[in-house]
Design a protein around this motif. Structure first.
Motif, PDB file in Angstrom:
ATOM      1  N   THR A 194      -0.791   4.647   9.674  1.00 37.01           N
ATOM      2  CA  THR A 194      -2.261   3.976   9.858  1.00 37.01           C
ATOM      3  C   THR A 194      -1.248   2.643  10.527  1.00 37.01           C
ATOM      4  N   GLN A 206       0.673  -0.944  -0.054  1.00 36.70           N
ATOM      5  CA  GLN A 206      -0.412   0.022  -0.125  1.00 36.70           C
ATOM      6  C   GLN A 206       0.814   1.128   0.380  1.00 36.70           C
ATOM      7  N   VAL A 218      -7.990   1.350   3.117  1.00 31.60           N
ATOM      8  CA  VAL A 218      -7.649   1.856   4.586  1.00 31.60           C
ATOM      9  C   VAL A 218      -9.044   1.094   5.014  1.00 31.60           C
ATOM     10  N   LYS A 239     -11.371  -0.983   7.346  1.00 28.99           N
ATOM     11  CA  LYS A 239     -12.241  -1.367   8.750  1.00 28.99           C
ATOM     12  C   LYS A 239     -13.330  -0.998   8.370  1.00 28.99           C
ATOM     13  N   LEU A 255      -6.965   6.622   0.913  1.00 25.57           N
ATOM     14  CA  LEU A 255      -7.355   5.838   2.573  1.00 25.57           C
ATOM     15  C   LEU A 255      -8.416   5.058   1.835  1.00 25.57           C
TER      16      LEU A 255
END
Length: 663
Positions: free
Chosen positions: A481, A345, A397, A401, A394
């Protein structure tokens, strides 16, 4: 909403009473379809619009004098009319849901994954096309979007009382299926107004999937559904209808601005789907109802990627279609690997940062074009581009999450600050990043290049080198992160209380030093392996705590090690001693400056130094000298012990070597 829940909301004296509708003659429908086909619409789109028209004769007359609506990149030709609600569905890729979309690259399951954005259909007039894997994917997406919109933007009561007031922007869209024998389906979608049509369907009890895959293929079913309500009104009369029934009749039709043509600006060369999205952006991302900053940046991100992927008359495309999908998070990790993209990433992050923020004014111009297409903001700022890049970064991410705001929001804020590092803007557009498709550079080579730049004084002089900057971008991704959240407490907490530096200042201080470069390299290595982040020394060896474990990398530790505040926790070893020595030398410098400042105090206006003329109280001087003598003897002892340990007579005793200057 059920009939029971609607009952009593509106009495029979209140609300709008629509004019009596009649089912149009099939001959009128055919004539309108022929007229629409003559304007350049496809046969399927013409038939769908004609079958949806409440008054086809009136719509056909309006085709001779269409309204023209300017949008960024071209002019839409529209006809204002009324359509049967049973013929229109919400936009299947509704931008209002940007902030919580599930992207394939973040591991979203097929059932929850977002659909691709509709594209233009060459040589088919003002028509969109969307490709979906299977009819079930679109059916699930339409019904899920309806339920979500009804819940988050409830308009049922208003529409039940007054119908839909503001017209919907309606566009034909053909649906093609990749893994099913179904023939393409022609839909009429709301480019703008998905919340309104969803509320209408909720009132009438319609499922958008039923409209898409049943009624859209059989105009007789739509006419039968409409006629059911028309007969009810004719039989009972308006006043005899219940409040719930009146609300449903009010929702039976919707005002619409139907797009029947598009003329792109000659110089812009914008395609139809981009013009439609530009209209959506100007309606929602700008007032009257903003989507919110995170959602706005998501929408702008897709617009920016479109701008970078489209060639212009004078410039080739900045990114390939495959890179566009990778940056957008629209492909799985396996698909990304098959395309040759890095699995890490931080590499994707660095590629997005270079593509959106680097490359100087040329790239900034392309990115700004994408931003202006949605906002009409004539001069987007660098901060706007940073926020867009971070939102793209993001996407995986947030999906992984499950868009947990307590996790995402602070990390978004810190990345936005960190990637305002000025050196990023100057990254060459054609720089060969480590891990990029066209680069054979290893992470170790990137580290060594950054070490060389640090040894040459880059960073300490105020500007990081290219390799230092790239390593800073990659390391800060994992530092922000990671669970330890290095750099996270910027702006609050104990660390911020003593160290006012921004994330940019901390990153620059870190990458300016050999140890900081090594630490950043080890952060990237650990991040790629999914391991916790730990502190290392100048040789990359881990530093241990008193109980023998690795020292966790935290914001306070990073700030302290790279010229930040003193840690509240105990720190042992050479790194702690060096930090304290920096405090000693700074204190000595402060003392020298204080003595000089006192000596410069004049005895009177324009006079000479007061202490040189009158001196100072001997007891106070003696007290200060005792403290200084004690400190001097302690420092001398340290120098002696150092000589004994290293057997180097004459080293370390002079003032220049210690970094302390004579008073």
């Amino acid at each position: 909403m059920t009939d029971e829940s609607l009952a009593g909301l509106h009495d029979n004296e209140a609300g709008w009473q629509p004019e009596p509708y009649v089912l149009p003659r099939l001959a009128a429908v055919d004539n309108l379809a022929a007229a629409l086909f003559g304007r350049g619409l496809s046969e399927e789109a013409a038939e769908a619009l004609a079958g949806a028209a409440v008054q086809p004769e009136d719509m056909r007359r309006k085709l001779t004098d269409v309204n023209k609506l300017r949008v960024q990149g071209g002019t839409l030709h529209i006809v204002e009319t009324r359509l049967w609600s049973a013929s229109v569905v919400p936009h299947p890729a509704n931008p209002r849901e940007y902030g919580r979309r599930n992207y394939a690259l973040g591991g979203a399951s097929a059932a929850l994954r977002i659909l691709p954005e509709p594209e233009s259909v060459p040589e088919r007039g003002p028509q969109l096309q969307i490709r979906v894997p299977h009819p079930n994917d679109l059916a699930h997406r339409l019904d899920d979007a309806k339920e979500r919109l009804v819940k988050e933007n409830p308009l049922d009561d208003d529409i039940a009382a007054e119908g839909v007031l503001q017209p919907l922007m309606v566009v034909p869209m053909v649906v093609c299926h990749d893994r099913a024998p179904n023939r393409p389906v022609m839909l009429l979608i709301t480019a703008d107004g998905s919340s309104r049509i969803s509320a209408v369907h909720h009132l009438l009890g319609y499922r958008p999937s039923l409209i898409a895959y049943d009624w859209a293929n059989d105009v007789r079913k739509v006419r039968r559904e409409v006629n059911r309500w028309l007969r009810l009104v004719q039989k009972q009369g308006w006043d005899a209808l219940s409040s719930a029934e009146q609300g449903m009749v009010r929702a039976l039709t919707v005002p619409a601005r139907v797009v029947v043509g598009f003329v792109p600006d000659i110089r812009a060369g914008v395609r139809f789907h981009i013009a439609v999205r530009n209209f959506i952006g100007l309606t929602h991302i700008r007032p009257p109802r903003p989507y919110g900053s995170a959602v706005e940046n998501e929408a702008k991100g897709d617009a920016v990627l479109d701008s970078l992927a489209e060639p212009t008359r004078s410039r080739p495309a900045r990114i390939t279609p495959q890179e566009k999908r990778w940056f957008a998070g629209m492909i799985t990790e396996q698909e990304a690997a098959e395309e040759g993209f890095s699995p890490y990433q931080d590499v994707r992050t660095a590629e997005i940062v270079r593509t959106v923020l680097g490359g100087g004014t040329g790239t900034a111009r392309r990115v700004n074009e994408g931003i202006r297409s949605l906002t009409a903001k004539q001069r987007p700022e660098h901060e706007d581009r940073v926020d867009i890049a971070v939102e793209l970064i993001l996407r995986p991410v947030r999906t992984a999450k499950n868009d947990a705001l307590p996790y995402v929001r602070p990390r978004r804020a810190v990345l936005q600050r960190a990637y305002r590092l000025p050196e990023i803007k100057e990254l060459p557009a054609d720089a060969l990043l480590e891990g990029a498709l066209d680069s054979g550079r290893s992470l170790e080579e990137l580290r060594d290049a950054a070490l060389k730049e640090a040894a040459e004084g880059l960073g300490a002089s105020g500007r990081l080198g290219v390799a230092q900057t790239e390593l800073a971008v990659k390391a800060s991704y994992y530092m922000v992160t990671a669970g330890t959240m290095a750099l996270q407490t910027e702006g609050s907490g104990a660390a911020r209380a003593q160290d006012s530096r921004s994330a940019v200042g901390v990153l620059r201080a870190m990458l300016s030093q050999r140890r900081g470069v090594i630490q950043a390299y080890e952060v990237v290595r650990a991040g790629r392996l999914g391991r916790p982040l730990h502190e290392v020394d100048e040789d990359g060896a881990p530093i241990y705590t008193d109980d023998g474990g690795y020292r966790e990398l935290t914001d306070a530790l990073v700030r302290h090690t790279y010229n930040g505040e003193a840690l509240t926790e105990a720190v042992v070893g050479l790194p702690a001693a060096r930090a304290r020595w920096a405090t000693v030398t700074k204190s000595v410098d402060n003392l020298c400056q204080a003595v000089s400042a006192m000596e410069s105090v004049p005895a009177y206006e324009g006079g000479g130094s007061l202490v040189k003329r009158e001196g100072w109280d001997p007891p106070e001087i003696e007290k200060a000298r005792r403290y200084l003598d004690k400190a001097s003897r302690t420092l001398a002892d340290w120098a002696d012990w150092y000589q004994e340990q290293n057997d180097e007579p004459g080293q370390g005793a002079d003032a220049d070597a210690t970094g302390i200057h004579d008073l």
